[in-house]
Design a protein around this motif. Structure first.
Motif, PDB file in Angstrom:
ATOM      1  N   PHE A  52      32.761  87.904  94.747  1.00  0.00           N
ATOM      2  CA  PHE A  52      33.816  89.274  94.563  1.00  0.00           C
ATOM      3  C   PHE A  52      32.726  90.230  96.318  1.00  0.00           C
ATOM      4  O   PHE A  52      31.862  89.961  96.584  1.00  0.00           O
ATOM      5  N   ALA A  75      30.056  92.248  92.201  1.00  0.00           N
ATOM      6  CA  ALA A  75      30.715  92.832  90.526  1.00  0.00           C
ATOM      7  C   ALA A  75      29.392  92.552  89.805  1.00  0.00           C
ATOM      8  O   ALA A  75      29.475  91.284  88.623  1.00  0.00           O
ATOM      9  N   LEU A  76      27.979  92.056  90.303  1.00  0.00           N
ATOM     10  CA  LEU A  76      26.849  91.248  89.621  1.00  0.00           C
ATOM     11  C   LEU A  76      27.088  92.316  87.795  1.00  0.00           C
ATOM     12  O   LEU A  76      26.589  93.314  87.937  1.00  0.00           O
ATOM     13  N   PHE A  77      27.008  91.438  87.075  1.00  0.00           N
ATOM     14  CA  PHE A  77      26.372  92.544  85.608  1.00  0.00           C
ATOM     15  C   PHE A  77      25.152  93.332  85.979  1.00  0.00           C
ATOM     16  O   PHE A  77      24.373  92.517  86.040  1.00  0.00           O
ATOM     17  N   PRO A  78      25.175  94.350  85.753  1.00  0.00           N
ATOM     18  CA  PRO A  78      23.941  95.240  85.675  1.00  0.00           C
ATOM     19  C   PRO A  78      23.242  95.074  84.168  1.00  0.00           C
ATOM     20  O   PRO A  78      21.303  95.624  84.677  1.00  0.00           O
ATOM     21  N   HIS A  79      23.513  94.597  83.572  1.00  0.00           N
ATOM     22  CA  HIS A  79      22.832  95.182  81.972  1.00  0.00           C
ATOM     23  C   HIS A  79      22.140  93.027  81.947  1.00  0.00           C
ATOM     24  O   HIS A  79      21.760  93.190  80.735  1.00  0.00           O
ATOM     25  N   PHE A 121      26.468  82.951  83.157  1.00  0.00           N
ATOM     26  CA  PHE A 121      27.012  83.478  82.521  1.00  0.00           C
ATOM     27  C   PHE A 121      29.063  82.967  82.107  1.00  0.00           C
ATOM     28  O   PHE A 121      28.714  82.560  81.018  1.00  0.00           O
ATOM     29  N   GLY A 122      28.967  81.836  83.030  1.00  0.00           N
ATOM     30  CA  GLY A 122      30.148  81.199  83.062  1.00  0.00           C
ATOM     31  C   GLY A 122      30.022  79.896  82.575  1.00  0.00           C
ATOM     32  O   GLY A 122      30.340  79.527  81.048  1.00  0.00           O
ATOM     33  N   ARG A 169      26.294  82.709  90.663  1.00  0.00           N
ATOM     34  CA  ARG A 169      26.441  82.689  89.724  1.00  0.00           C
ATOM     35  C   ARG A 169      27.928  82.342  89.944  1.00  0.00           C
ATOM     36  O   ARG A 169      28.716  80.951  88.911  1.00  0.00           O
TER      37      ARG A 169
END
Lengths: 365, 257
Positions: free
Chosen positions: A83, A87-91, A100-101, A148
């Protein structure tokens, strides 16, 4: 056709009353670094979102590895997107983001760990795998976003302005690194950018889009040296133009008469395909191809125009001149700075501008 | 800043004094040994001890906690759904629905209480803890919507897309990415709603039936005769618990996205 990775067939996507993507057809070869280049609003980002599956086609089709994507949702497409703002997941930590994937695909824990480790190693982030995204620099965040996506081993990696948020120095380093990574993993990369230098540096082939339409596809060299339209010529780098009419053909060259030049003086140029006597044409010349001199007689050039220096700018690696030629025609010239003894022109000085027929491009309008 | 504007400092201190002096006096007198007078006659904890022995009061506490808990859960679930609908899925008539959801924030509470009572009577639902709970859920719903939606608006919609791109179904993207990121807002809203429910008098007054006495109703009935030090003690506890919950709620909401 086995070597085609992505095929876009006559794709149409409307945003309200305007066509964001207007009958676009495109083939991307397997393993190539392909860039879609265009100004904002050209439809390049929409094209990328159509490939990722975030937008639905109004007409046409998209095939990835020979399979139609019309009814395939984003989570089932063999593509991954880097992105624009990452759009990295901050949590989640760096590790959590990258895994994640694979977790979504319910792979065994051991396999997840080893694949994440190897991709983090590739982007040199192994020591930071337990950090949170907010603790990383822009360049590091960019590499996490890349890792990612790559860890899923997609058929096609999509990149949305991948270097857009980085500063100039980092941007240039990452151009080289991104290209190296692409060559290492051998995955097809499709990169959307408005930054022409970036596209030329990294890509095997470049597509130029404008107002939803595809203007030209070719290698960086073809795009730069043989632009197919004056829009492409103007968008890629700086170009000087002259409008005229073909007067006659002399074998492989033609004579172009330009209004405003002294009568009898014609520009010798290499004609484009399909041009005939009387065709009105635009002559495009790159500023670095012009030869400047204040001597009247210099041999070896097909063309010479007389002008005056109106501005001279020193920028370190080169001198940039603004020249005013006959009848209000204003051109730019760039002369590499090769050191002492080089002739420098001053504003107001008269100069002769010389070039050869095959250094200009003739565009039939 | 403060040094350059001494009158600003004075106004701030005056404000704080105005707000907190009565509460401080109330808490102070809950430790006063004298039953009747406003004169300090030495410290004691006996009023707190008396509270703990008052069974009617403990029943009221139990009612309040039950109503607070159930109404908060209802308001949170409905509120989060409404916030998502309003923020992520634009639909026809959205503005009208939005206005309708947020209206209870501005209409006078007395009117809301009366309206709820008339509504329950007209559908022949006997006034009880159930009606109190429904009433509390009704006025807490817009509060949850406002808080959760505020955070949702700050979330990058690209995060959900990123999850989808990485192979998550719409549901997985929601519960693996959106919910954890909304959690501070959801918890904050929950605590606030619970506190408001715990402290509410007016809506409860109109919607409670016999035997459905909550803590504020109990305090009110005790005050009717005379202000006793037990009431001071009870109020002190209520004030401190409420302030603690609100503080926690604000701290949670301040967590960066």
């Amino acid at each position: 056709m086995a070597e085609v990775s992505v095929e876009i067939r006559n794709a149409v996507k409307a945003h309200g009353a305007t066509l964001a993507v207007d009958h676009l057809s495109l083939e991307v070869r397997r393993g190539e670094f392909f860039s879609i280049l265009g100004p904002s609003g050209s439809g390049k980002t929409t094209t990328l979102r159509l490939l990722a599956g975030f937008e639905r086609l109004d007409q046409g089709d998209i095939l990835i590895e020979g399979r139609s994507m019309r009814s395939v949702p984003p989570n089932h497409r063999p593509v991954n997107l880097v992105f624009q703002h990452y759009a990295l997941f901050p949590h989640l930590t760096v590790f959590g983001n990258v895994s994640f994937g694979l977790e979504m695909r319910r792979l065994p824990k051991e396999e997840i760990r080893s694949r994440v480790a190897s991709v983090l190693d590739m982007v040199r982030l192994t020591p930071k795998q337990d950090r949170w995204p907010a603790q990383l620099s822009g360049g590091e965040q960019q590499r996490v976003a890349l890792a990612r996506a790559l860890v899923n081993q997609p058929s096609v990696l999509l990149l949305d302005e991948p270097l857009g948020a980085l500063d100039q120095q980092l941007r240039q380093d990452m151009q080289v690194e991104l290209k190296a990574i692409q060559e290492q993993v051998g995955i097809t990369f499709i990169c959307v950018t408005h930054h022409q230098e970036e596209a030329l540096t990294m890509s095997d082939r470049v597509a130029i889009m404008h107002q939803g339409r595809l203007l030209q596809v070719g290698s960086p060299q073809e795009i730069y040296e043989a632009p197919a339209s004056s829009f492409v010529a103007g968008f890629i780098g700086v170009s000087n133009t002259l409008r005229g009419r073909i007067a006659r053909f002399n074998g492989t060259t033609c004579d172009v008469t330009v209004p405003g030049l002294p009568t009898g003086q014609a520009i010798v140029a290499r004609p484009s395909a399909g041009a005939g006597v009387g065709s009105s044409v635009t002559l495009v010349l790159r500023p670095e191809r012009l030869h400047l001199s204040n001597e009247v007689r210099v041999g070896g050039f097909d063309n010479v125009l007389e002008g005056r220096v109106s501005k001279a700018v020193y920028n370190g690696s080169e001198m940039q001149y603004l020249l005013s030629l006959a009848d209000g025609i204003s051109w730019k010239a760039r002369v590499p700075n090769v050191g002492e003894g080089q002739k420098k022109f001053l504003p107001g000085e008269a100069v002769f501008v010389r070039w050869n027929a095959d250094e200009g491009v003739v565009l039939t309008e | 800043m403060i040094k350059r504007y001494p009158w600003l400092l004075a106004a701030s201190l005056g404000n704080l004094l105005f707000l907190y002096a009565p509460i401080a006096v109330l808490i102070l007198f809950s430790f006063n040994a004298s039953r009747l007078s406003a004169r300090w006659q030495g410290g004691t904890l006996q009023w707190y001890r008396l509270l703990a022995e008052d069974e009617a009061l403990l029943a009221a506490v139990q009612n309040s906690l039950l109503v607070g808990l159930v109404s908060t859960v209802i308001a949170t679930v409905l509120g989060v759904c409404a916030a998502l609908a309003l923020e992520r899925f634009p639909f026809r008539g959205q503005r009208a629905i939005e206005g309708a959801i947020l209206l209870p924030l501005v209409i006078p509470e007395v009117m809301m209480g009366v309206a709820l009572m008339l509504f329950f009577v007209s559908i022949k639902l006997p006034l009880s803890l159930v009606t109190v709970t429904i009433g509390h859920a009704a006025f807490n719903l817009p509060i949850v919507v406002v808080i959760v939606r505020g955070r949702l608006r700050k979330l990058d919609p690209g995060l959900e897309e990123a999850a989808r791109d990485l192979g998550a179904s719409a549901w997985q993207a929601f519960h693996r990415v959106t919910v954890p990121l909304l959690m501070p807002a959801i918890l904050g809203a929950t605590l606030l709603a619970f506190t408001i429910s715990l402290d509410d008098f007016i809506v409860t007054f109109f919607t409670a039936g016999p035997g459905a006495t909550t803590l504020p109703l109990k305090v009110y009935s005790m005050v009717k005769s005379t202000v006793t030090p037990e009431i001071n003690a009870l109020s002190a506890i209520l004030v401190l618990v409420s302030m603690g919950l609100i503080g926690l709620s604000l701290a949670l909401q301040r967590k960066p996205v």
